[in-house]
Structures are given as C-alpha cells and as structure tokens.
Design a protein around this motif. Structure first.
Motif, short mmCIF file in Angstrom:
data_model
loop_
_atom_site.label_atom_id
_atom_site.label_comp_id
_atom_site.label_asym_id
_atom_site.label_seq_id
_atom_site.Cartn_x
_atom_site.Cartn_y
_atom_site.Cartn_z
N GLY A 197 0.60 -1.24 -0.09
CA GLY A 197 0.10 0.08 0.06
C GLY A 197 0.88 1.35 0.03
O GLY A 197 2.13 1.15 -0.13
N PRO A 198 0.12 2.33 0.16
CA PRO A 198 0.82 3.72 0.14
C PRO A 198 1.20 4.09 1.54
O PRO A 198 0.85 3.42 2.63
N THR A 199 1.92 5.36 1.76
CA THR A 199 1.95 5.83 3.04
C THR A 199 1.43 7.13 2.88
O THR A 199 1.50 7.61 1.81
N TYR A 200 0.68 7.75 4.08
CA TYR A 200 0.31 9.05 4.11
C TYR A 200 1.16 9.96 4.68
O TYR A 200 1.34 9.66 6.05
N GLU A 201 1.48 11.11 4.30
CA GLU A 201 2.33 11.97 5.24
C GLU A 201 1.51 13.46 5.51
O GLU A 201 1.24 13.99 4.36
N SER A 213 -0.91 3.94 -5.12
CA SER A 213 -1.03 2.59 -4.51
C SER A 213 -2.13 2.24 -4.05
O SER A 213 -2.66 2.69 -3.00
N SER A 214 -2.74 1.01 -4.58
CA SER A 214 -3.90 0.45 -3.99
C SER A 214 -3.62 -0.66 -2.90
O SER A 214 -4.54 -1.10 -2.34
N GLY A 215 -2.39 -1.42 -3.09
CA GLY A 215 -1.88 -2.31 -2.17
C GLY A 215 -2.21 -3.76 -2.59
O GLY A 215 -1.81 -4.62 -2.13
#
Length: 402
Positions: A197-201, A213-215
C-alpha cells in the motif's frame, strides 16, 4: 460422482446479484487449475446467468432446486454435499449471508451448506451501503467465528454507479485463495514479512501527501505466500482491502510508522518483500490547524527525507532475503538494477506504472524480476498469478536453510 482423490472438488454456489456473471469466469479459473467443479444456482442467480452457461463451462449438470425429482430420488443433495472438498459461494449476497448465519435451509444451496462437512468460503458482493450495515457485518462476523472463510469484498466502482467496498473479488484471486492451500505447501516453515500500500504524510488535519498505490500487489503476494504455508506478517499502509486469510496484518499510516513496524517485526523473518509505495519525503512539521488558502499566492512546503525502510532492512545483520519493488515510468530495468546494487538487495521486482492497464489502480501487472547474475520476466496477468510467479522465483533463489 466418483471422487478423484487427486483433484480438488469444488461445489460452487452462486447467489443472486449482478456479480453472478463473474462466477462464470471463476468456473473456468478453477478448472484450469485442475479442480472438478459442480455448480448450484439460487433461483435469483438464474435470473442473471443461465444454468446452460455453467453447464458448458463446468462440463457437469447444474442444480438449482431441492424439488428435482430425478436428482433427489437418491437424496442427491446429500451426495453432492459429501462429494465436495470445499464449498465456495461467489457471489454471496446479503440475503444469502443472512440465511447462512441463521442456519436456514430453505433452498438447495443453504441445505447443502448445512449438510456438508467441507470447509466453506464466501465472496461477498453487494452495494457499499448494504455491506456497511451493522446487520450484514454481524452476520459476517458470525460466519467467521464458525470458521467460514470470507474473501473480500474489494472497493471500487459498482454496477449501481456508486464507489466503495462491496465488489466481489476477481475470479483469479478467488481461485488462488481457494485452491492454493489444497495444492501445495512450498513455503511451509518460512516466515515472510511484506509491506504493501501507500504511506500518507500528513500536512495538516485534512491534507496529506500520498500516492496511487492500491495495495493489491502486496496483498496478492501475502495471500499467495500464506496459501502456500508461509507465516506471513503484512505491514499495510491505508487501503480498502480485506486481510488475506491466514495473514497477520499491522496497519500504519506514515513512512516513519511503517519503518518502526517493519524493524519491530523483522527478527526471525526469512524473507522481506517490500511492495509498499513509501513516500520519500514528509513535511518537516505537521500543522495543527488547517492550512488556509491565501488569495493570489502559492504554497511552499518544507520537506525532509523519510527513513529508507528497504536499505535499513538490507543493512541488518543477520538479515532476511530482501526483495525490493521499483515502480518506474521509463527505463524500468536500468533504474531497477541500479536500485538493486545501490541498496544491496537480493532481488528486485520492477514494473512500469503510469498506464491504465498495469500497476497502480489495475487488477493486472507485469514484472521484470532482477538479481545480481540474472533475471526473468513475469508476463502480464492478474495480480494473483503474478504474485505466485514472483514467489516461485524467490523460492528458487533462497539460500539453503532460508
């Protein structure tokens, strides 16, 4: 109905809903993986897809009624329940899930579910609002507590025109999840740590830096590894995917949180597969209040570099077998091989992104898998198939004892 002891025997139940058309492909996917398939339709399912379709694909008569004089002359529903090595219901509607949870046996499919000793798998499919209803979630929880395997649902566009959780898993993913535990234990005894998946900052309480990214690729790898006997820990950024069966999941949001979770879970792992799309940068400071728009002016962000999870894992001693991912828009293999060498990885899987038919936001992918003295291509396919092929390549490169 003489059983073949060497082939999985799948009783596929199809309940009413537009996703019933996907069940036709599921029959084909199960059969190409050498499973015998027999199909039972509910009355409502037969309004969407005809019995003749499933008969042609399965090569077997289709059942839909408890009141079939010819079939039930010898208690055919009991024979069918005994024949199955696994019962799979796809799609599983809200109504069907409710009837299973309450132990009803008012049609052939629910009667078979009560009469069988085979494990049961359901793949829910319904409108996002229906899926979110407390009654539906309670019924699903009841089934899970009884040992029923629940696959999905996925999130995305729905036939009703809405978007959200409720889409049935795609046929290849269901076939993989159902059959892999019955067809091999290649990864038994190995511990695998995966990021996905993604990371959110976070910039402020309402905005963040993220990516597309959907994971799905990482979750497909986790599902495939667990299905083949691995002990899988999945460190996941924010996604709308269900945890694959048999996988331990750790949810994180930021790159720093993912870095901490990975290093905490790392001891004792045999393989580390970094599929997550981790943000390279984060804001130096997160604002406590919403950043206000200034008329006629832009916004300058003060960013700092995030920790490099992949490089830090590769630098550990002792270390697992380290597999990185590289998402590139051009010169895919050149950039990937540079990353392989620079970060001292054992293997890297590179894929092209920025197109509609592959990578982010797609159910399909293709990989160039590279290691220091060679490489292999994984051709375009659904992500469950790509995941299995990637695991085969990793397994072939593992050192003795790993």
């Amino acid at each position: 109905m003489t059983p073949d002891p060497h082939r999985p025997r799948i009783l596929l139940g199809v309940s009413g809903g537009i996703a019933a058309y996907k069940a036709a492909e599921l029959v084909r996917r199960l059969r190409e993986r050498e499973a015998d398939v027999r199909v039972v339709l509910t009355d409502n399912a037969a309004r969407f897809v005809t019995p003749l379709t499933f008969q042609a694909l399965s090569g077997q008569p289709v059942r839909s009624s408890l009141w079939d004089d010819a079939a039930e002359a010898a208690m055919g529903h009991i024979e069918l329940a005994r024949w199955a090595t696994r019962v799979v219901i796809a799609p599983a509607s809200a109504d069907l899930i409710a009837r299973l949870a309450h132990g009803l046996a008012d049609d052939l499919l629910t009667t078979l579910c009560l009469a069988t000793e085979a494990p049961i798998t359901i793949a829910p499919a319904m409108n996002r609002v229906m899926w979110a209803q407390p009654a539906v979630q309670a019924n699903v929880a009841t089934l899970v507590a009884r040992g029923v395997q629940v696959l999905g649902p996925d999130a995305g566009d729905q036939a009703c025109g809405e978007t959200g959780a409720g889409r049935m898993w795609e046929a290849p993913a269901i076939a993989q999840a159902v059959l892999a535990p019955m067809q091999g234990t290649a990864w038994a005894g190995r511990r695998v740590l995966i990021t996905a998946g993604p990371t959110y900052e976070d910039l402020d309480p309402v905005r963040y830096l993220g990516n597309r990214s959907s994971g799905r690729m990482g979750y497909a790898v986790a599902a495939a590894a667990a299905a083949q006997g691995a002990e899988v820990t999945l460190v996941s950024g924010p996604v709308t995917l269900a945890t694959p069966p048999g996988v331990r999941r750790i949810d994180v949001r930021s790159a720093e949180a993912m870095h901490a979770a990975v290093l905490d879970a790392l001891p004792g792992q045999h393989v580390f597969i970094a599929t997550a799309a981790v943000a390279d940068f984060r804001p130096r400071e997160r604002q406590a209040s919403k950043i206000k728009k200034q008329a006629g002016s832009g916004l300058a962000l003060d960013l700092v570099q995030n920790p490099d999870i992949l490089a830090d894992v590769a630098a550990r001693q002792p270390r697992p077998f380290v597999v990185g991912f590289a998402a590139e828009t051009d010169d895919v293999e050149r950039y990937a091989r540079d990353k392989l060498v620079r970060k001292k990885l054992d293997m890297i899987a590179a894929n092209r992104v920025g197109t509609d038919d592959c990578g982010f936001d797609s159910d399909r992918n293709a990989l160039a898998v590279l290691w220091h003295d060679g490489g292999a291509q994984v051709d375009m396919a659904d992500k469950a198939t790509v995941a299995r092929r990637l695991l085969e390549l990793i397994l072939a490169r593992l050192p003795d004892g790993a």
